[in-house]
Write a protein that holds these residues in place. Sequence first.
Motif, mmCIF file in Angstrom:
data_model
loop_
_atom_site.group_PDB
_atom_site.id
_atom_site.type_symbol
_atom_site.label_atom_id
_atom_site.label_comp_id
_atom_site.label_asym_id
_atom_site.label_seq_id
_atom_site.Cartn_x
_atom_site.Cartn_y
_atom_site.Cartn_z
ATOM 1 N N GLY A 19 79.489 3.201 77.738
ATOM 2 C CA GLY A 19 80.048 4.870 78.131
ATOM 3 C C GLY A 19 79.067 5.912 79.301
ATOM 4 N N LEU A 22 79.316 4.804 82.886
ATOM 5 C CA LEU A 22 80.595 4.688 83.281
ATOM 6 C C LEU A 22 80.725 6.638 83.880
ATOM 7 N N LYS A 23 80.227 7.211 83.275
ATOM 8 C CA LYS A 23 80.136 8.396 83.022
ATOM 9 C C LYS A 23 79.220 8.847 84.526
ATOM 10 N N VAL A 28 84.719 6.710 85.416
ATOM 11 C CA VAL A 28 85.940 7.419 84.910
ATOM 12 C C VAL A 28 85.197 9.372 84.543
ATOM 13 N N ALA A 34 86.700 7.074 78.951
ATOM 14 C CA ALA A 34 85.254 5.819 79.326
ATOM 15 C C ALA A 34 85.541 4.687 77.696
ATOM 16 N N ARG A 53 81.073 0.087 73.479
ATOM 17 C CA ARG A 53 80.479 0.586 74.155
ATOM 18 C C ARG A 53 79.255 1.849 74.784
#
Length: 76
Positions: A19, A22-23, A28, A34, A53
């Motif tokens: 997670g 992804l940021k 995302v 996410a 995640r």
Amino acid sequence: MSSHEIIDIPIRDDMIRLGQLLKLASLVDDGVEATELIKNGLVKVNGEIDERRGRQLHPGDTVTVKGETVRIATGG
């Protein structure tokens, strides 16, 4: 970015959670997005769908989402 190009994303530590990556990689906008992508099986880690995640990623691992692939690199 083309779908064949892999972008290296450097991290400070020896691992990062899915997670967070992804940021960090701007794949995302936020954690909610996410979570939804991961939960719906739209994220691949090292070529396989991963729905965790909190999955720990290490240098060399690749993540693909929305046709974009990033690879974890050291030295962020």
